[in-house]
Design an enzyme around this catalytic site. Structure first.
Site, PDB file in Angstrom:
ATOM      1  N   ARG A   1      -2.693  17.310  11.826  1.00 16.85           N
ATOM      2  CA  ARG A   1      -1.657  16.589  11.086  1.00 16.85           C
ATOM      3  C   ARG A   1      -1.207  17.266   9.794  1.00 16.85           C
ATOM      4  NH1 ARG A   1      -6.300  13.260  11.187  1.00 16.85           N
ATOM      5  NH2 ARG A   1      -7.403  13.132   9.203  1.00 16.85           N
TER       6      ARG A   1
ATOM      7  N   GLN B   1       3.643   7.720   2.029  1.00 18.01           N
ATOM      8  CA  GLN B   1       2.954   6.937   3.055  1.00 18.01           C
ATOM      9  C   GLN B   1       2.924   5.489   2.596  1.00 18.01           C
ATOM     10  OE1 GLN B   1       0.877   8.271   6.208  1.00 18.01           O
ATOM     11  NE2 GLN B   1       2.973   8.921   5.831  1.00 18.01           N
TER      12      GLN B   1
ATOM     13  N   TRP C   1       0.818  -1.227   0.000  1.00 19.67           N
ATOM     14  CA  TRP C   1       0.000   0.000   0.000  1.00 19.67           C
ATOM     15  C   TRP C   1       0.845   1.268   0.000  1.00 19.67           C
ATOM     16  CZ3 TRP C   1      -5.101   1.833   0.315  1.00 19.67           C
ATOM     17  CH2 TRP C   1      -5.238   3.148   0.780  1.00 19.67           C
ATOM     18  N   MET C   2       0.424   2.254  -0.833  1.00 18.93           N
ATOM     19  CA  MET C   2       0.979   3.614  -0.759  1.00 18.93           C
ATOM     20  C   MET C   2      -0.172   4.606  -0.754  1.00 18.93           C
ATOM     21  SD  MET C   2       3.401   5.666  -3.500  1.00 18.93           S
ATOM     22  CE  MET C   2       2.235   5.496  -4.838  1.00 18.93           C
ATOM     23  N   ASN C   3      -0.052   5.687   0.063  1.00 19.37           N
ATOM     24  CA  ASN C   3      -0.952   6.818  -0.142  1.00 19.37           C
ATOM     25  C   ASN C   3      -0.152   8.104  -0.360  1.00 19.37           C
ATOM     26  OD1 ASN C   3      -1.138   5.976   2.849  1.00 19.37           O
ATOM     27  ND2 ASN C   3      -2.141   7.920   3.070  1.00 19.37           N
ATOM     28  N   ASP C   4      -0.267   9.103   0.484  1.00 15.07           N
ATOM     29  CA  ASP C   4       0.231  10.444   0.152  1.00 15.07           C
ATOM     30  C   ASP C   4       1.709  10.516  -0.224  1.00 15.07           C
ATOM     31  OD1 ASP C   4      -2.146  10.577   1.564  1.00 15.07           O
ATOM     32  OD2 ASP C   4      -1.377  11.875   3.138  1.00 15.07           O
TER      33      ASP C   4
ATOM     34  N   GLU D   1      -6.897  18.271   5.442  1.00 15.35           N
ATOM     35  CA  GLU D   1      -5.630  17.544   5.517  1.00 15.35           C
ATOM     36  C   GLU D   1      -4.628  18.125   4.520  1.00 15.35           C
ATOM     37  OE1 GLU D   1      -7.005  13.088   6.664  1.00 15.35           O
ATOM     38  OE2 GLU D   1      -7.122  13.527   4.535  1.00 15.35           O
TER      39      GLU D   1
HETATM   40  C1  FRU Z   1      -4.310  11.873   3.805  1.00 15.13           C
HETATM   41  C2  FRU Z   1      -3.983  11.341   5.175  1.00 15.13           C
HETATM   42  C3  FRU Z   1      -3.186  12.352   5.981  1.00 15.13           C
HETATM   43  C4  FRU Z   1      -2.439  11.493   6.949  1.00 15.13           C
HETATM   44  C5  FRU Z   1      -2.139  10.267   6.116  1.00 15.13           C
HETATM   45  C6  FRU Z   1      -2.127   8.979   6.892  1.00 15.13           C
HETATM   46  O1  FRU Z   1      -4.562  10.848   2.881  1.00 15.13           O
HETATM   47  O2  FRU Z   1      -5.158  10.963   5.865  1.00 15.13           O
HETATM   48  O3  FRU Z   1      -3.982  13.329   6.607  1.00 15.13           O
HETATM   49  O4  FRU Z   1      -1.274  12.104   7.416  1.00 15.13           O
HETATM   50  O5  FRU Z   1      -3.133  10.208   5.113  1.00 15.13           O
HETATM   51  O6  FRU Z   1      -1.740   7.913   6.077  1.00 15.13           O
END
Ligand code: FRU
Length: 473
Positions: free
Chosen positions: A163, A57, A38-41, A219
């Site tokens: 955050r 992330q 998994w990858m997000n931000d 965010e």
């Molecule tokens: C945005 C978010 C951020 C948080 C991160 C956690 O997608 O929710 O606010 O720092 O992802 O993975």
């Protein structure tokens, strides 16, 4: 160099993982994504000693969200990436035991300095922390004074959501914006200042939203000067799911932001973007392209999430944000074909870069067809009367009946609609006239005999795109 076992094994296994997943028809080949899982931000994006560093992330243990670490990759051209060891991991029993959330990087007099959100107690305690590197950004040391910011401002009326620090310098003073929410009011971006990056003084909200229309939590703020104006980018979260990314343009004086214009940065899946200024003075932005499928499907695939092709940002006289994929992408374009009238071009894979000018007459349209057999496709056209860009996807469900999804968004075109469309596995980035962005994830049941089709009138250039990874055949 001291690396944790998980950080070391990440790079040891990266090439093999990429090879294993390369035959997945939904997996992008010229967009950045991790070797697996998994990858997000995007996080900590910076150009350092001529190289672009992208952190992200990352869950090293699975293809769904959880166990947040910062993954890391490096590039000289923003297109080809080399995997590096995981940069930051949670320390059990500490202020960041529940996950290393999003943040940024600054150059503090030559010291690479990461700001991240440290989470504890099942992510319900969120504080801001620092890590520095003494070895060209490979290994990171958490600062002994962490967390350097603990308290959510009292006016928030809540202590859970706090955050995604974004830090910049003006003169000798550092500033930080942090995303949060004010209970029963809406999302908020809090503004801070510091002389030394360690002690932070809370100033006031830079901007506050309306809970009825702007999401519940704000965010991943980005705040920067662009031309003569300032831009605030906000990712609006509705409390349960990611929402829309907006940008607000205005003037900024004496720590007060006065908005003059608000626009949508992307109408579909792009979320939590992060920008940096590079040595060509370009404001370059990456955005997370989230999946549009279930956790079970992601787990079956073994991976989740991609980053957009980085975009160069500028503003026009109407305060609108223009977004153009970095010109570096053109250097990897392969086989070129062209249409100057209605027709169809066969391409060898769902990996193309398209530039099109189509008549904004309501009848003309551009399609990418994933398979001549299933006729699954995505189509873009413009409704001149309604001033809307219309994106229609037609896919096949489990019983192979066609399922159609239509997305309409406001857009004002002249007589011609200028489109840039990046198709890459399940990713489709659409940018109309540089100002309207709609990024989609499409999971065709089959990919074969792909084609690009123009109906009505216009002109289309199509380039087939290679893989950016060195895979053995
Ligand atoms: C945005 C978010 C951020 C948080 C991160 C956690 O997608 O929710 O606010 O720092 O992802 O993975």
């Amino acid at each position: 160099m001291i690396l944790t076992d998980i950080a070391r094994s990440f790079v040891d296994q990266a090439a093999a993982k990429r090879q294993q997943l390369a035959t997945d028809i939904h997996r992008p080949r010229y967009h950045f994504l991790p070797p697996s899982n998994w990858m997000n931000d995007p996080n900590g994006f910076i150009q350092w000693a001529g190289q672009y560093h992208l952190f992200y992330q990352y869950n090293p243990f699975g293809a769904t969200w959880g166990n947040m670490h910062w993954g890391h990759a490096v590039s000289t051209d923003l297109i080809h990436w080399t995997d590096l060891p995981i940069a930051i991991a949670p320390t059990p029993g500490s202020y960041d035991e529940a996950g290393i959330f999003s943040g940024c990087m600054v150059n503090n007099n030559g010291v690479p300095t990461i700001f991240y959100t440290a989470t504890a107690e099942q992510c319900t305690v969120q504080t801001q922390a620092i890590a520095t590197s003494a070895d060209s950004l490979i290994t990171w040391t958490k600062h002994p004074s962490n967390p350097v910011m603990r308290d959510v401002p009292a006016e928030a009326g809540q202590t859970r959501d706090f955050r995604d620090p974004f830090v910049w310098k003006e003169g000798d003073t550092w500033y930080m914006v942090v995303g949060s929410r004010i209970q029963d009011v809406g999302g908020v971006i809090f503004l801070y200042r510091s002389a030394d990056l360690l002690h932070w003084e809370y100033l006031h909200p830079l901007l506050t939203g309306d809970i009825r229309q702007d999401g519940v939590i704000w965010e991943c703020p980005n705040f920067f000067k662009l031309g003569d104006e300032w831009v605030l980018i906000i990712s609006m979260h509705d409390g349960r799911a990611t929402g829309t990314v907006i940008y607000v343009v205005g003037s900024y004086e004496n720590q007060q932001f006065t908005p003059v214009y608000r626009g949508v940065l992307d109408h579909a899946v792009l979320y939590a973007p992060l920008s940096t200024l590079d040595d060509q003075n370009r404001r370059v932005l990456f955005g997370w392209l989230r999946e549009d499928r279930t956790g079970a499907e992601m787990t079956r695939a073994g991976w989740s999430g991609a980053q957009s092709i980085p975009r160069v940002l500028t503003l026009d006289a109407q305060h609108r944000l223009h977004m153009v994929p970095v010109p570096e992408l053109k250097a990897i374009r392969g086989h070129h074909q062209q249409l100057t009238a209605a027709g169809s071009l066969n391409v060898s894979a769902a990996a193309v870069d398209i530039e099109a000018q189509i008549a904004a007459d309501g009848n003309s349209g551009l399609s990418f067809v994933y398979s001549s057999v299933t006729e699954e496709q995505i189509e873009i056209r413009y409704n001149a009367a309604a001033q809307q860009l219309i994106v229609t996807q037609t896919m096949r469900g489990a019983d192979s009946a066609p399922i159609t999804k239509v997305k309409q968004m406001p857009h004002s075109a002249g007589t011609t609609l200028n489109l840039r469309v990046l198709v890459d596995g399940s990713v489709v980035e659409i940018i109309a006239d540089e100002v309207t962005s709609s990024t989609h994830r499409i999971y065709a049941s089959a990919v074969g005999d792909c084609s690009v089709q123009l109906t009505g009138s216009g002109a289309v250039d199509v380039w087939e795109m290679p893989s950016i990874w060195q895979l053995s055949q």
